[in-house]
Scaffold this motif. Structure first.
Motif, PDB file in Angstrom:
ATOM      1  N   GLY A   1       0.828  -1.213   0.000  1.00  0.00           N
ATOM      2  CA  GLY A   1       0.000   0.000   0.000  1.00  0.00           C
ATOM      3  C   GLY A   1       0.852   1.248   0.000  1.00  0.00           C
ATOM      4  N   ASN A   2       0.524   2.198   0.857  1.00  0.00           N
ATOM      5  CA  ASN A   2       1.319   3.437   0.913  1.00  0.00           C
ATOM      6  C   ASN A   2       2.243   3.453   2.131  1.00  0.00           C
ATOM      7  OD1 ASN A   2      -0.585   3.671   2.832  1.00  0.00           O
ATOM      8  ND2 ASN A   2      -1.654   5.448   1.937  1.00  0.00           N
ATOM      9  N   ARG A   3       2.578   2.245   2.611  1.00  0.00           N
ATOM     10  CA  ARG A   3       3.399   2.185   3.824  1.00  0.00           C
ATOM     11  C   ARG A   3       4.900   2.181   3.542  1.00  0.00           C
ATOM     12  NH1 ARG A   3      -0.137  -2.009   4.294  1.00  0.00           N
ATOM     13  NH2 ARG A   3       1.542  -3.546   4.189  1.00  0.00           N
ATOM     14  N   ASN A   4       5.302   1.967   2.305  1.00  0.00           N
ATOM     15  CA  ASN A   4       6.733   1.767   2.031  1.00  0.00           C
ATOM     16  C   ASN A   4       7.320   2.805   1.071  1.00  0.00           C
ATOM     17  OD1 ASN A   4       6.814  -0.657   3.596  1.00  0.00           O
ATOM     18  ND2 ASN A   4       5.736  -1.661   1.925  1.00  0.00           N
ATOM     19  N   GLY A   5       6.830   4.007   1.127  1.00  0.00           N
ATOM     20  CA  GLY A   5       7.399   5.042   0.266  1.00  0.00           C
ATOM     21  C   GLY A   5       6.661   5.159  -1.051  1.00  0.00           C
ATOM     22  N   LEU A   6       6.982   6.273  -1.727  1.00  0.00           N
ATOM     23  CA  LEU A   6       6.231   6.612  -2.935  1.00  0.00           C
ATOM     24  C   LEU A   6       6.403   5.588  -4.058  1.00  0.00           C
ATOM     25  CD1 LEU A   6       6.522  10.480  -3.428  1.00  0.00           C
ATOM     26  CD2 LEU A   6       4.481   9.103  -3.044  1.00  0.00           C
ATOM     27  N   THR A   7       7.668   5.227  -4.310  1.00  0.00           N
ATOM     28  CA  THR A   7       7.908   4.334  -5.454  1.00  0.00           C
ATOM     29  C   THR A   7       7.193   3.011  -5.262  1.00  0.00           C
ATOM     30  OG1 THR A   7      10.072   5.354  -5.573  1.00  0.00           O
ATOM     31  CG2 THR A   7       9.738   3.393  -6.924  1.00  0.00           C
ATOM     32  N   ARG A   8       7.324   2.414  -4.062  1.00  0.00           N
ATOM     33  CA  ARG A   8       6.659   1.126  -3.798  1.00  0.00           C
ATOM     34  C   ARG A   8       5.139   1.281  -3.879  1.00  0.00           C
ATOM     35  NH1 ARG A   8       9.454  -2.619  -0.472  1.00  0.00           N
ATOM     36  NH2 ARG A   8       7.514  -3.800  -0.451  1.00  0.00           N
ATOM     37  N   MET A   9       4.664   2.460  -3.459  1.00  0.00           N
ATOM     38  CA  MET A   9       3.214   2.682  -3.526  1.00  0.00           C
ATOM     39  C   MET A   9       2.733   2.697  -4.988  1.00  0.00           C
ATOM     40  SD  MET A   9       0.932   5.917  -2.325  1.00  0.00           S
ATOM     41  CE  MET A   9       1.363   6.923  -3.724  1.00  0.00           C
ATOM     42  N   TYR A  10       3.519   3.384  -5.826  1.00  0.00           N
ATOM     43  CA  TYR A  10       3.134   3.446  -7.243  1.00  0.00           C
ATOM     44  C   TYR A  10       3.187   2.057  -7.886  1.00  0.00           C
ATOM     45  CZ  TYR A  10       3.463   8.533  -6.856  1.00  0.00           C
ATOM     46  OH  TYR A  10       3.274   9.834  -6.489  1.00  0.00           O
TER      47      TYR A  10
ATOM     48  N   LEU B   1      -0.722   9.615 -11.868  1.00  0.00           N
ATOM     49  CA  LEU B   1      -0.647  11.026 -12.289  1.00  0.00           C
ATOM     50  C   LEU B   1      -1.469  11.915 -11.350  1.00  0.00           C
ATOM     51  CD1 LEU B   1      -0.919  10.667 -16.192  1.00  0.00           C
ATOM     52  CD2 LEU B   1       1.106  11.315 -14.862  1.00  0.00           C
ATOM     53  N   GLU B   2      -2.606  11.403 -10.933  1.00  0.00           N
ATOM     54  CA  GLU B   2      -3.454  12.188 -10.033  1.00  0.00           C
ATOM     55  C   GLU B   2      -2.754  12.424  -8.693  1.00  0.00           C
ATOM     56  OE1 GLU B   2      -7.826  11.337  -9.580  1.00  0.00           O
ATOM     57  OE2 GLU B   2      -7.163  10.905  -7.553  1.00  0.00           O
ATOM     58  N   ARG B   3      -2.078  11.385  -8.203  1.00  0.00           N
ATOM     59  CA  ARG B   3      -1.361  11.564  -6.926  1.00  0.00           C
ATOM     60  C   ARG B   3      -0.208  12.547  -7.087  1.00  0.00           C
ATOM     61  NH1 ARG B   3      -2.146   6.170  -3.328  1.00  0.00           N
ATOM     62  NH2 ARG B   3      -4.273   5.823  -4.040  1.00  0.00           N
ATOM     63  N   LEU B   4       0.447  12.476  -8.242  1.00  0.00           N
ATOM     64  CA  LEU B   4       1.544  13.440  -8.492  1.00  0.00           C
ATOM     65  C   LEU B   4       0.990  14.864  -8.560  1.00  0.00           C
ATOM     66  CD1 LEU B   4       3.592  11.426 -11.150  1.00  0.00           C
ATOM     67  CD2 LEU B   4       4.332  12.030  -8.834  1.00  0.00           C
TER      68      LEU B   4
END
Lengths: 342, 471
Positions: free
Chosen positions: B303-312, B345-348
């Motif tokens: 999920g979003n627990r391990n940083g941006l790249t892993r989340m993406y 893209l939306e998150r960015l």
């Protein structure tokens, strides 16, 4: 919310609207009738899987469907007629199904309509696809679909606005068809000529030309106009070689197991007779097919009594003439000992 | 059996009569519902009921073992067994042909001439739905999020409950099984609201999807011609409406039928075409699947627990597999990939270019979202990449020399239906049909109900299958 109240209002208004809709269409001359569809076909095909020793099977296109009157056939030949012809279709897919998937070895009469029979063996082309889709439906139909059909029959035969056909007749009165009649401008080209219904079929697929087509020349002319519109455009050339080869192979298999194969060329007139004469000359198509297959074959043009029959829309016999045609044909075939009947 | 068929009308009447008769106690009513559900499924293809039985028995057994087993290895074994059986069925029946085709392509590309016999595998109706539903039970049991079902009957009915068996909503065990523990009977209000929802769902399917939109969509996606831009766009928006009304129609019917029995199913759609961005879209479209993917795939992937790249990466994997869930073809994977890209893209954008959504820019943003969603539908609907690409080219190059296959009336019809749909979604985005019905006088609701019923009857249809059955 007082939903019970809303429901009662909806029920009264809804049923009232449906009743008004039915009465309106009846006042416009629309009558309840049964549609020729894949369920009717599948029910007849299913009969072939039972004891088929006393059956005569008919395949081909709409001409044999209209021109052979099943009640007369049954009465005069004492066999059980099974009508498996498919409108606008090549006989090849159904013939293949009978040869490959049944043990039938009685009399099989194949109606040859040259533009459909010699068109193609490409499975996606409409003369093949239309027939094959019936076979596929028979093989795949679910118990729910069988039940739907059983429930649909009383509705079709009692309510004028109900339709359950495979064809999209322009005389249908379902919402989709009614909307299809609306045209604004000609962005995608001129609208097609309306194709009006001319079916009167029974549950056993005994087809008759309705009286309103026979008696109303203007109505018959609308069907003629649709034929000209449909058939008049550019068409791919016939694939005589492939269609004939495929048919002959199936015929050999069928006769080899003792089947009695008969070819029949039903009458056509006017526009159809003209284009069939030009595009599919008898000597090059029918005669060669008959020679290669090597079975009994009957061409309407060989019999004087069949030369002046009434085909209200050039392609199918009026009911009285179809009855006459059936009777005479049986007599001819009996004399020829073609039916294996004593 | 299809909701939009005569046999279902008879089936439902019989079930309702038996359910509300005094012949049975609650346990026997549940038995009757279970048998009815097997009949509902079996009338399509009786032998495939066996798959349902196997899924039921395996997950019931796994769930019971997980309830008492503390050994981590053994717990993993039972979880993996459940997943192996369920995903094995899904893999064989749904992806067997796809895997074989790709294998053959790779082998042939390596220069080996290999042509296997066609496998002719039947796709069991709704297999993606019931396997996900039953897997959620075992996974929840593994994570000790719930107690096991009290009886086998309750569990079997949870797996097989006919209103939502073949096309969802994918209901969590906790939400549905617990409703089976005590006798249920719809209140008068619930019964008639359920009937109204059933009518509304059928209206969406029979009138809007099949009668008004399907032909245009089929014509546009069925032609081999390169199309004029207008035709490509109209065909695409027709499909966007068709698939919404088809699927939301099914869910609405399912929720309504269950409610007529006194069982409450969760909402599956909340006016998705008024979504403001793609996260919002997936909170509104096929909610039961998107929450399933979030809880059982995206979060376990980190999920979003391990940083941006892993989340993406997790987001993209989730959406790609979500695409594959819909169909065994690369076009569906691209559809999922496009949604994954949109979400990233939306998150960015939210991170680097944040802006406030107001009443003024909201509808514009919803329209942009809807337009982007339409582009993804091209890949979802087209049979091949060539067709998808031809459509995209027509839509963006606005090819004036492309073929015009749609008449003016069809264009007006589709634009009107889709325009009304979009505005309805926009004005209803923070509301619900129930709230609207609450405000309406009974006679207004009655008239509207009658109009829906009348239009369903005169449309008739030919019992066309719901699109999502194939998933």
């Amino acid at each position: 919310m007082q939903l019970k109240q809303s429901f009662i209002i909806a029920l009264i208004l809804g049923l009232g609207a449906v009743a008004s809709w039915e009465l309106y269409w009846r006042s416009q001359g629309v009558k309840p009738y049964l549609d020729d569809n894949k369920d009717l076909w599948a029910n007849q095909r299913a009969r072939l899987d039972d004891d088929n020793s006393k059956m005569t099977v008919f395949i081909g296109s709409s001409r044999i469907l209209y021109d052979i009157q099943l009640d007369i056939w049954e009465e005069l030949t004492d066999t059980e007629p099974i009508m498996l012809a498919v409108q606008g279709a090549s006989p090849i897919p159904i013939f293949k199904d009978i040869v490959d998937n049944t043990n039938f070895k009685g009399t099989l009469m194949v109606g040859i309509t040259p533009p459909l029979m010699f068109s193609t063996v490409y499975p996606e082309a409409f003369p093949m696809f239309r027939a094959q889709s019936k076979v596929a439906y028979y093989e795949d139909r679910t118990y729910a679909q069988r039940l739907n059909h059983k429930l649909s029959v009383p509705l079709q035969t009692n309510l004028a606005f109900i339709r359950d056909g495979d064809e999209e007749w322009d005389t249908d009165v379902d919402l989709k068809t009614l909307l299809r009649h609306i045209h604004i401008g000609e962005r995608a080209g001129p609208p097609p000529v309306p194709f009006n219904n001319f079916e009167e079929i029974a549950l056993n697929r005994h087809m008759k030309m309705p009286e309103y087509v026979t008696q109303d020349t203007a109505y018959a002319n609308t069907i003629k106009a649709a034929w000209v519109d449909m058939v008049g455009g550019d068409r791919p050339p016939p694939d005589k070689e492939a269609t004939t080869t495929t048919f002959v192979e199936l015929a050999k298999k069928f006769t080899a197991r003792g089947g009695n194969l008969i070819l029949l060329r039903c009458p056509s007139s006017g526009f159809f007779k003209e284009i069939e004469g030009k595009g599919f000359p008898r000597a090059e198509y029918w005669d060669q097919l008959v020679e290669k297959v090597g079975v009994k074959a009957y061409h309407y043009d060989d019999y004087p009594q069949f030369r002046n029959l009434f085909l209200p829309e050039w392609s199918h016999l009026a009911t009285e003439d179809a009855q006459f045609f059936t009777r005479e044909l049986i007599a001819i075939m009996k004399e020829d000992n073609a039916l294996n009947i004593n | 059996m299809l909701f939009n068929s005569l046999s279902f009308v008879v089936f439902l009447l019989i079930v309702l009569v038996l359910y509300y008769s005094k012949l049975f106690g609650w346990t026997n009513k549940k038995r009757m519902l279970l048998i009815a559900s097997y009949v509902f499924y079996g009338l399509w293809n009786p032998p495939l009921v066996i798959l349902l039985w196997i899924s039921t028995v395996v997950d019931w057994t796994a769930g019971n073992k997980l309830a008492v087993e503390n050994d981590i290895k053994k717990r993993k074994f039972w979880l993996l067994l459940s997943m192996f059986v369920n995903l094995g069925f899904l893999g064989f029946f749904k992806y067997g042909n796809f895997l074989m085709e790709n294998f053959v392509s790779v082998v042939n590309a390596l220069g080996l001439d290999y042509q296997p016999r066609p496998m002719d595998i039947i796709l069991p109706m709704g297999i993606s739905f019931y396997t996900f539903q039953t897997m959620s039970y075992t996974i929840d049991m593994y994570y000790k999020r719930m107690s096991p079902a009290r009886t086998f009957l309750d569990f079997a009915l949870y797996v097989t409950f006919f209103p939502q068996l073949v096309a969802g909503p994918i209901v969590r065990a906790q939400e549905l099984i617990t409703q089976f523990y005590e006798s249920k009977r719809a209140t008068t209000e619930q019964f008639f609201w359920g009937l109204f929802l059933l009518t509304t769902g059928l209206f969406q399917k029979v009138v809007l999807a099949d009668t008004l939109l399907a032909d245009v969509s089929d014509d546009v996606f069925g032609t081999a011609k390169v199309l004029h831009g207008v035709d490509a766009w109209v065909g695409t928006i027709a499909f966007s409406g068709q698939i919404f009304f088809d699927f939301a129609g099914y869910s609405t019917c399912a929720i309504g039928i269950a409610l007529m029995l006194g069982i409450i199913l969760p909402d599956n759609f909340k006016y998705p075409y008024a979504a403001l961005g793609f996260s919002d879209l997936w909170r509104r479209w096929h909610i039961s699947l998107s929450t399933w993917l979030r809880d059982y795939l995206y979060i376990p992937l980190g999920g979003n627990r391990n940083g941006l790249t892993r989340m993406y990466v997790a987001l993209m994997i989730t959406m790609l597999l979500g695409g594959l869930w819909h169909g065994a073809a690369w076009t569906f994977i691209v559809w999922g990939g496009l949604h994954g890209t949109y979400l990233i893209l939306e998150r960015l954008q939210k991170q680097y270019l944040p802006f406030k959504i107001t009443a003024y820019n909201g509808i514009f943003l919803a329209f942009i979202t809807f337009s982007c969603v339409n582009i993804t539908w091209v890949f979802f609907r087209a049979d091949t990449f060539k067709k998808s690409w031809d459509m995209i080219k027509s839509m963006f190059y606005a090819q004036t020399d492309g073929a015009k296959i749609l008449g003016n009336f069809d264009i007006i019809k589709v634009c009107t239906v889709i325009g009304i749909m979009f505005l309805c979604h926009w004005f209803m985005r923070n509301s619900s049909l129930k709230k609207l019905a609450h405000k309406a006088p009974p006679w207004v609701l009655g008239v509207a109900w009658a109009v829906l019923f009348f239009l369903i009857v005169i449309s008739q249809g030919s019992g066309e299958q719901f699109i999502y059955f194939q998933f």
